[in-house]
Design a protein around this motif. Sequence first.
Motif, PDB file in Angstrom:
ATOM      1  N   ILE A   3       0.881  -0.932   0.089  1.00 13.17           N
ATOM      2  CA  ILE A   3      -0.042   0.120  -0.143  1.00 13.17           C
ATOM      3  C   ILE A   3       0.802   1.188   0.143  1.00 13.17           C
ATOM      4  O   ILE A   3       1.718   1.561   0.827  1.00 13.17           O
ATOM      5  CB  ILE A   3      -0.957  -0.108   1.243  1.00 13.17           C
ATOM      6  CG1 ILE A   3      -1.752  -1.173   1.366  1.00 13.17           C
ATOM      7  CG2 ILE A   3      -1.982   1.141   1.148  1.00 13.17           C
ATOM      8  CD1 ILE A   3      -2.564  -1.461   2.712  1.00 13.17           C
ATOM      9  N   PRO A   4       0.688   2.209  -1.057  1.00  8.87           N
ATOM     10  CA  PRO A   4       1.663   3.071  -1.276  1.00  8.87           C
ATOM     11  C   PRO A   4       1.555   4.239  -0.143  1.00  8.87           C
ATOM     12  O   PRO A   4       0.602   4.424   0.575  1.00  8.87           O
ATOM     13  CB  PRO A   4       1.325   3.615  -2.652  1.00  8.87           C
ATOM     14  CG  PRO A   4       0.113   3.341  -2.903  1.00  8.87           C
ATOM     15  CD  PRO A   4      -0.150   2.201  -2.040  1.00  8.87           C
ATOM     16  N   CYS A   5       2.418   5.247  -0.270  1.00  9.85           N
ATOM     17  CA  CYS A   5       2.524   6.500   0.396  1.00  9.85           C
ATOM     18  C   CYS A   5       1.588   7.380  -0.229  1.00  9.85           C
ATOM     19  O   CYS A   5       0.775   7.267  -0.931  1.00  9.85           O
ATOM     20  CB  CYS A   5       3.895   7.188   0.415  1.00  9.85           C
ATOM     21  SG  CYS A   5       4.531   7.817  -1.195  1.00  9.85           S
ATOM     22  N   LEU A   6       1.734   8.848   0.295  1.00  9.23           N
ATOM     23  CA  LEU A   6       0.775   9.960   0.264  1.00  9.23           C
ATOM     24  C   LEU A   6       0.746  10.170  -1.518  1.00  9.23           C
ATOM     25  O   LEU A   6      -0.377  10.507  -2.016  1.00  9.23           O
ATOM     26  CB  LEU A   6       1.347  11.151   0.869  1.00  9.23           C
ATOM     27  CG  LEU A   6       0.252  12.482   0.929  1.00  9.23           C
ATOM     28  CD1 LEU A   6      -0.664  11.907   1.828  1.00  9.23           C
ATOM     29  CD2 LEU A   6       0.977  13.643   1.156  1.00  9.23           C
ATOM     30  N   SER A   7       1.877   9.691  -2.242  1.00 13.44           N
ATOM     31  CA  SER A   7       1.758   9.992  -3.822  1.00 13.44           C
ATOM     32  C   SER A   7       0.689   9.317  -4.367  1.00 13.44           C
ATOM     33  O   SER A   7       0.100   9.778  -5.347  1.00 13.44           O
ATOM     34  CB  SER A   7       3.247   9.597  -4.186  1.00 13.44           C
ATOM     35  OG  SER A   7       3.361   8.142  -4.215  1.00 13.44           O
ATOM     36  N   GLY A   8       0.198   8.330  -3.618  1.00 11.15           N
ATOM     37  CA  GLY A   8      -0.634   7.083  -4.198  1.00 11.15           C
ATOM     38  C   GLY A   8      -0.192   6.265  -5.343  1.00 11.15           C
ATOM     39  O   GLY A   8      -0.827   5.379  -5.699  1.00 11.15           O
ATOM     40  N   ALA A   9       0.929   6.332  -5.849  1.00  5.70           N
ATOM     41  CA  ALA A   9       1.571   5.545  -6.993  1.00  5.70           C
ATOM     42  C   ALA A   9       1.992   4.117  -6.274  1.00  5.70           C
ATOM     43  O   ALA A   9       2.457   4.198  -5.259  1.00  5.70           O
ATOM     44  CB  ALA A   9       2.833   6.341  -7.831  1.00  5.70           C
ATOM     45  N   PRO A  10       1.655   3.357  -7.135  1.00  5.98           N
ATOM     46  CA  PRO A  10       2.098   1.820  -6.699  1.00  5.98           C
ATOM     47  C   PRO A  10       3.432   1.711  -6.632  1.00  5.98           C
ATOM     48  O   PRO A  10       4.221   2.430  -7.216  1.00  5.98           O
ATOM     49  CB  PRO A  10       1.431   1.025  -7.694  1.00  5.98           C
ATOM     50  CG  PRO A  10       1.220   1.869  -8.882  1.00  5.98           C
ATOM     51  CD  PRO A  10       1.185   3.103  -8.491  1.00  5.98           C
ATOM     52  N   TRP A  11       3.922   0.699  -5.789  1.00  8.09           N
ATOM     53  CA  TRP A  11       5.246   0.388  -5.621  1.00  8.09           C
ATOM     54  C   TRP A  11       6.026   0.143  -6.942  1.00  8.09           C
ATOM     55  O   TRP A  11       5.206  -0.689  -7.739  1.00  8.09           O
ATOM     56  CB  TRP A  11       5.527  -0.572  -4.507  1.00  8.09           C
ATOM     57  CG  TRP A  11       5.210  -0.253  -3.181  1.00  8.09           C
ATOM     58  CD1 TRP A  11       4.303   0.538  -2.806  1.00  8.09           C
ATOM     59  CD2 TRP A  11       6.051  -0.745  -1.990  1.00  8.09           C
ATOM     60  NE1 TRP A  11       4.168   0.624  -1.340  1.00  8.09           N
ATOM     61  CE2 TRP A  11       5.166  -0.114  -0.732  1.00  8.09           C
ATOM     62  CE3 TRP A  11       6.979  -1.755  -1.882  1.00  8.09           C
ATOM     63  CZ2 TRP A  11       5.777  -0.321   0.196  1.00  8.09           C
ATOM     64  CZ3 TRP A  11       7.250  -1.868  -0.601  1.00  8.09           C
ATOM     65  CH2 TRP A  11       6.875  -1.419   0.469  1.00  8.09           C
ATOM     66  N   SER A  12       7.084   0.653  -7.228  1.00  8.01           N
ATOM     67  CA  SER A  12       7.818   0.267  -8.502  1.00  8.01           C
ATOM     68  C   SER A  12       8.328  -1.080  -8.651  1.00  8.01           C
ATOM     69  O   SER A  12       8.581  -1.890  -7.725  1.00  8.01           O
ATOM     70  CB  SER A  12       8.805   1.182  -8.850  1.00  8.01           C
ATOM     71  OG  SER A  12       9.906   0.970  -8.065  1.00  8.01           O
ATOM     72  N   ALA A  13       8.700  -1.471  -9.858  1.00 11.10           N
ATOM     73  CA  ALA A  13       9.272  -2.756  -9.925  1.00 11.10           C
ATOM     74  C   ALA A  13      10.498  -2.779  -9.365  1.00 11.10           C
ATOM     75  O   ALA A  13      10.972  -3.923  -8.862  1.00 11.10           O
ATOM     76  CB  ALA A  13       9.666  -2.945 -11.559  1.00 11.10           C
ATOM     77  N   GLU A  14      11.219  -1.704  -9.338  1.00 13.77           N
ATOM     78  CA  GLU A  14      12.555  -1.577  -8.693  1.00 13.77           C
ATOM     79  C   GLU A  14      12.382  -2.079  -7.130  1.00 13.77           C
ATOM     80  O   GLU A  14      13.290  -2.528  -6.525  1.00 13.77           O
ATOM     81  CB  GLU A  14      13.320  -0.292  -8.873  1.00 13.77           C
ATOM     82  CG  GLU A  14      14.740   0.015  -8.221  1.00 13.77           C
ATOM     83  CD  GLU A  14      15.330   1.368  -8.535  1.00 13.77           C
ATOM     84  OE1 GLU A  14      16.312   1.619  -9.140  1.00 13.77           O
ATOM     85  OE2 GLU A  14      14.352   2.358  -8.575  1.00 13.77           O
ATOM     86  N   GLN A  15      11.522  -1.352  -6.320  1.00 17.15           N
ATOM     87  CA  GLN A  15      11.012  -1.518  -5.035  1.00 17.15           C
ATOM     88  C   GLN A  15      10.538  -2.982  -4.973  1.00 17.15           C
ATOM     89  O   GLN A  15      10.745  -3.444  -3.666  1.00 17.15           O
ATOM     90  CB  GLN A  15      10.000  -0.823  -4.755  1.00 17.15           C
ATOM     91  CG  GLN A  15      10.642   0.931  -4.625  1.00 17.15           C
ATOM     92  CD  GLN A  15       9.603   2.029  -4.728  1.00 17.15           C
ATOM     93  OE1 GLN A  15       8.482   1.657  -4.527  1.00 17.15           O
ATOM     94  NE2 GLN A  15      10.056   3.011  -5.120  1.00 17.15           N
ATOM     95  N   LEU A  16      10.001  -3.667  -5.774  1.00 14.63           N
ATOM     96  CA  LEU A  16       9.483  -4.677  -5.660  1.00 14.63           C
ATOM     97  C   LEU A  16      10.449  -6.066  -5.913  1.00 14.63           C
ATOM     98  O   LEU A  16      10.034  -7.195  -5.270  1.00 14.63           O
ATOM     99  CB  LEU A  16       8.117  -5.133  -6.473  1.00 14.63           C
ATOM    100  CG  LEU A  16       6.801  -4.280  -6.256  1.00 14.63           C
ATOM    101  CD1 LEU A  16       5.955  -4.395  -7.337  1.00 14.63           C
ATOM    102  CD2 LEU A  16       6.474  -4.520  -4.573  1.00 14.63           C
ATOM    103  N   ALA A  17      11.449  -5.804  -6.717  1.00 15.43           N
ATOM    104  CA  ALA A  17      12.456  -6.719  -7.134  1.00 15.43           C
ATOM    105  C   ALA A  17      13.033  -7.561  -6.048  1.00 15.43           C
ATOM    106  O   ALA A  17      13.353  -8.801  -5.977  1.00 15.43           O
ATOM    107  CB  ALA A  17      13.300  -6.139  -8.065  1.00 15.43           C
TER     108      ALA A  17
END
Length: 255
Positions: free
Chosen positions: A17-31
């Motif tokens: 669940i993302p931060c205030l930006s609302g953008a989903p976690w990126s592939a770089e963060q999920l890798a």
Amino acid sequence: MNTDVNTAERNPTLVFIPCLSGAPWSAEQLAPYGEAPKRALRLPEGVNDIERYAAYVETAIADLDDYVLVGDSFGANIALALATRRPQGLRALILSGGFAANPVDSKPWKALMRAIGKARGPFYRQLALRAHAHRLASPFDGEGQVPWSEARSRELFLTGTPAASFGARVEASLTADYVDVLGQVQVPTLILTPSHDVLIGENASKIMLAGISDAREVVLPRTGHMFRFSHPATYAAAVKGYLAALPTTRQSADA
């Protein structure tokens, strides 16, 4: 009362669940999570109430029967709100840089945050986001696996967060308060804390530790509030280490 112990046949799905930006976690963060089942959510736009965000997440994962909520910053407050509902299938809770209630106790800062939330057009792009990015920053942002900066924080919001949604989420964060219902969280909880966090402060984690019965805190040295972005491997290692130590069975009680 009959109690059945069911052995988990697969790893739980990690719901990010993302931060205030609302953008989903990126592939770089999920890798760094490898082959673990994952689901990265985007927040709905224009919502100014944490309970509505929690309902959105609950609906989005209604098909999952075994999952872990991983909420970062504003997303941690959403994950906490959902956990107080004791949803079926929730195995554990990970809260990073989060809070049970608005951690800003300064009246001038609250007033400034509300003013920032109302900014539109160039005032949003040039003033509000620069001020917010400055509050997010730490001296350690450039040391991680992904060197971070105030400029990158501002760009995150510029590219993915409409001004109206930013303002709505600021209002949601200022009005949310789950301190009195922390005892309703009945799953193991990791409170993941950066060593330097001007935005959230030190008391937020202490309040959650005191109120959640099965909670522990891990402080990641030389990290700041944006450590999900700057230190994705370090962050993931802490999450995976915590989950690996949890029991591999779940208990369900039926009256």
